[in-house]
Enzyme design. Structure first.
Site, mmCIF file in Angstrom:
data_model
loop_
_atom_site.group_PDB
_atom_site.id
_atom_site.type_symbol
_atom_site.label_atom_id
_atom_site.label_comp_id
_atom_site.label_asym_id
_atom_site.label_seq_id
_atom_site.Cartn_x
_atom_site.Cartn_y
_atom_site.Cartn_z
ATOM 1 N N PHE A 33 -23.211 8.224 -7.881
ATOM 2 C CA PHE A 33 -23.035 9.136 -6.749
ATOM 3 C C PHE A 33 -21.813 8.807 -5.906
ATOM 4 C CE2 PHE A 33 -25.242 5.642 -4.626
ATOM 5 C CZ PHE A 33 -24.568 5.570 -3.421
ATOM 6 N N LYS A 65 -23.276 13.592 -17.984
ATOM 7 C CA LYS A 65 -24.418 13.705 -17.077
ATOM 8 C C LYS A 65 -23.988 13.182 -15.712
ATOM 9 C CE LYS A 65 -27.669 11.225 -15.594
ATOM 10 N NZ LYS A 65 -27.797 11.801 -14.209
ATOM 11 N N GLU A 111 -27.296 13.105 -10.286
ATOM 12 C CA GLU A 111 -28.098 14.233 -9.783
ATOM 13 C C GLU A 111 -27.982 14.390 -8.278
ATOM 14 O OE1 GLU A 111 -30.856 10.615 -10.294
ATOM 15 O OE2 GLU A 111 -29.120 11.529 -11.301
ATOM 16 N N ARG A 112 -27.368 13.406 -7.603
ATOM 17 C CA ARG A 112 -27.199 13.497 -6.152
ATOM 18 C C ARG A 112 -25.928 14.250 -5.767
ATOM 19 N NH1 ARG A 112 -28.489 7.223 -4.372
ATOM 20 N NH2 ARG A 112 -30.677 7.167 -5.006
ATOM 21 N N CYS A 169 -18.108 0.117 -5.417
ATOM 22 C CA CYS A 169 -18.384 -1.068 -6.235
ATOM 23 C C CYS A 169 -17.315 -2.131 -6.018
ATOM 24 C CB CYS A 169 -18.470 -0.692 -7.711
ATOM 25 S SG CYS A 169 -16.942 -0.039 -8.402
ATOM 26 N N GLU A 171 -26.677 -6.722 -3.704
ATOM 27 C CA GLU A 171 -25.616 -5.782 -3.342
ATOM 28 C C GLU A 171 -26.193 -4.807 -2.323
ATOM 29 O OE1 GLU A 171 -22.269 -3.023 -5.561
ATOM 30 O OE2 GLU A 171 -24.273 -3.117 -6.438
#
Length: 520
Positions: A167, A191, A194-195, A299, A400
């Protein structure tokens, strides 16, 4: 630039209308899913419903892979020059529509508009590099390794590849994946998270406008079932993933068990090492931006600061810089931090801050009750937070946090800092701030982290290198983009040929040929 109001009141680039359903993209067409299961996507700044994402059915996912399979032979046989021209067209369309893509990202993901444009631009750099695919796919030749025998190699595409994206970078990460893969002659099943589906859907539409043939790129949606489908489907040869460590290790294990190549960029705990001889003002500016930019949802965010010796005395000035950062909706001018992605993410960040306090850390800047404008009262906002006196056994250090939280640790020497960082399981990125060339060289040689910055807080390489996270931050067959990215999406075919200009038989031989040792 399109305003938030305009985006909500009109069709978004032929893809969908906000507060309606996100579509699939199969064989060159946007397709309404027949699923009965949907995931709501809400604006993280105000909880407004933006769209619903389908949980793709098995039949829909199979149709996407079948379209990619069917498109592969013709796309593979398309000349590399024509593929490069299409990618070049795509690059131009992305550049032309950068503001629109950024507006979509801000609406769904929450990051500020300038940061969203940076998201698009860093992906665009990989697309630009992919335009050089002809030189990137050059094989090798050695003539006359033995009498009349030549050996040469071709670099060829794999077939159907797939990508599963996170996301936090709705444009950059998809653009790390499918442009290079299709430039190399593969077809693709994507893919998106989904957010945040809409930036990917727009990017795919632009690829179609650029001339990418039907079936070369396909998009499915969903969560765990879609991931399992990608890991299991026998037609998919390679999987690219960016996301959490738990998911990345699972995808790598399941995908490789099914004979697939997998590359997984995963969790991180990136450290900044601050030496007392560093330029204080520049260092504090860099720390503030790298720790709290994108609300810490990178990240490569610098989430742990290791202050060496007297540099710990700079922390109060770091706090003053962080206090001045503006927290608001991402589309509001001069905003520094937007919301985090979800209420659940906000709650988790709050919990980890409190665990740090309970374990003995001092919260010298607490962003848990940050004040925002009334129209964002329902948003997922967390302000800049700084924890000091943190030790390596604390949960706030070991996990994290993925939010705007900087944990600060103190050591006496550079050797201690290197030892501390090397003991951490993650190896995504690190930075050292110093005026000493000798200290910087020692750090870059001895630190066991894949990407190192020297007086530079977020050392993400440009695309002619590769993104080289290591240890617990990466597992797989090859890194993203650059030379190793091409190697991941291709295979080598080696040809050994023997063309003689005479009709003389050399006789039957049953022993292993020894090329270069005489006539054969």
């Amino acid at each position: 630039m399109l305003s938030s109001k305009l985006l909500k009141s009109s069709k978004v680039f032929g893809i969908r209308t906000f507060a309606t359903n996100t579509k699939l993209f199969i064989n060159g067409k946007f397709v309404e899913s027949k699923t009965k299961d949907w995931i709501e996507v809400r604006n993280p700044a105000n909880q407004e419903l933006l769209t619903r994402v389908p949980i793709s059915t098995q039949e829909e996912m199979k149709a996407a892979v079948k379209a990619a399979e069917d498109a592969f032979p013709a796309w593979r046989d398309t000349s590399v020059s024509n593929r490069a021209r299409i990618i070049s067209n795509y690059k131009n369309l992305i550049n032309k529509n950068m503001d629109k893509i950024a507006a979509i990202i801000t609406e769904e993901q929450g990051k500020t508009l300038p940061d969203a444009k940076g998201d698009v631009f860093r992906g665009l750099e990989v697309v630009e590099h992919s335009c050089n695919v002809a030189s990137l796919m050059m094989g090798e030749t050695v003539e006359n390794v033995s009498n009349n025998v030549d050996i040469y190699s071709y670099i060829q595409p794999l077939g159907v590849c797939a990508g599963i994206t996170p996301f936090n970078f709705p444009a950059m990460i998809p653009l790390w994946m499918f442009p290079l893969a299709i430039a190399c002659g593969n077809t693709y099943v994507l893919k998106p998270s989904e957010r945040v589906p809409s930036a990917s859907m727009f990017l795919v539409q632009l690829a179609q406008e650029a001339g990418v043939p039907d079936g070369v790129i396909n998009v499915i949606h969903g969560s765990r079932d879609a991931v399992n489908f990608i890991c299991d489907d026998p037609a998919i040869r390679a999987i690219s993933f960016v996301g959490s460590g738990e998911a990345g290790n699972y995808i790598h294990a399941r995908g490789t068990a099914n004979g697939k190549r997998v590359q997984s960029n995963m969790a991180a705990k990136n450290h900044a090492t601050i030496l007392p001889d560093a330029h204080k003002e520049r260092t504090l500016d860099a720390l503030t931006g790298a720790a709290f930019g994108a609300s810490g949802q990178r990240c490569m965010a610098l989430s742990a600061a290791v202050f060496v010796g007297e540099s710990k005395n700079w922390i109060p000035e770091l706090v003053e810089r962080a206090k001045k950062l503006k927290v608001s909706g991402g589309a509001v001018p001069s905003t520094d931090l937007g919301p985090v992605i979800s209420p659940q993410a906000k709650e988790r960040i709050h919990t980890l801050i409190q665990k740090g306090i309970d374990e003995g850390a001092k919260c010298i800047l607490d962003g848990r009750n940050v004040q925002v404008a009334p129209e964002f009262a329902k948003g997922n906002f967390v302000g800049p937070t700084i924890l000091t006196d943190v030790t390596t056994d604390m949960v706030c250090y070991k996990e994290e946090i993925f939010g705007p939280v900087l944990v600060c640790l103190n050591v006496d020497t550079l050797d201690e800092a290197i030892k501390l960082i090397n003991a951490n399981p993650y190896g995504n990125g690190t930075a050292v701030f110093t005026a000493s060339g000798a200290a910087a060289r020692k750090y870059q040689r001895e630190i066991d982290v894949g990407q190192v910055g020297i007086n530079l807080p977020i050392p993400v390489p440009l695309p002619f290198f590769s993104f080289t996270g290591s240890r617990g931050s990466f597992v797989g067959a090859g890194h993203f983009y650059g030379k190793t990215g091409v190697q991941f999406y291709t295979q080598i075919k080696t040809i050994t040929s023997n063309w003689r200009d005479d009709n003389i038989s050399t006789g039957v031989s049953t022993h292993m040929p020894v090329l270069g040792a005489g006539k054969h």
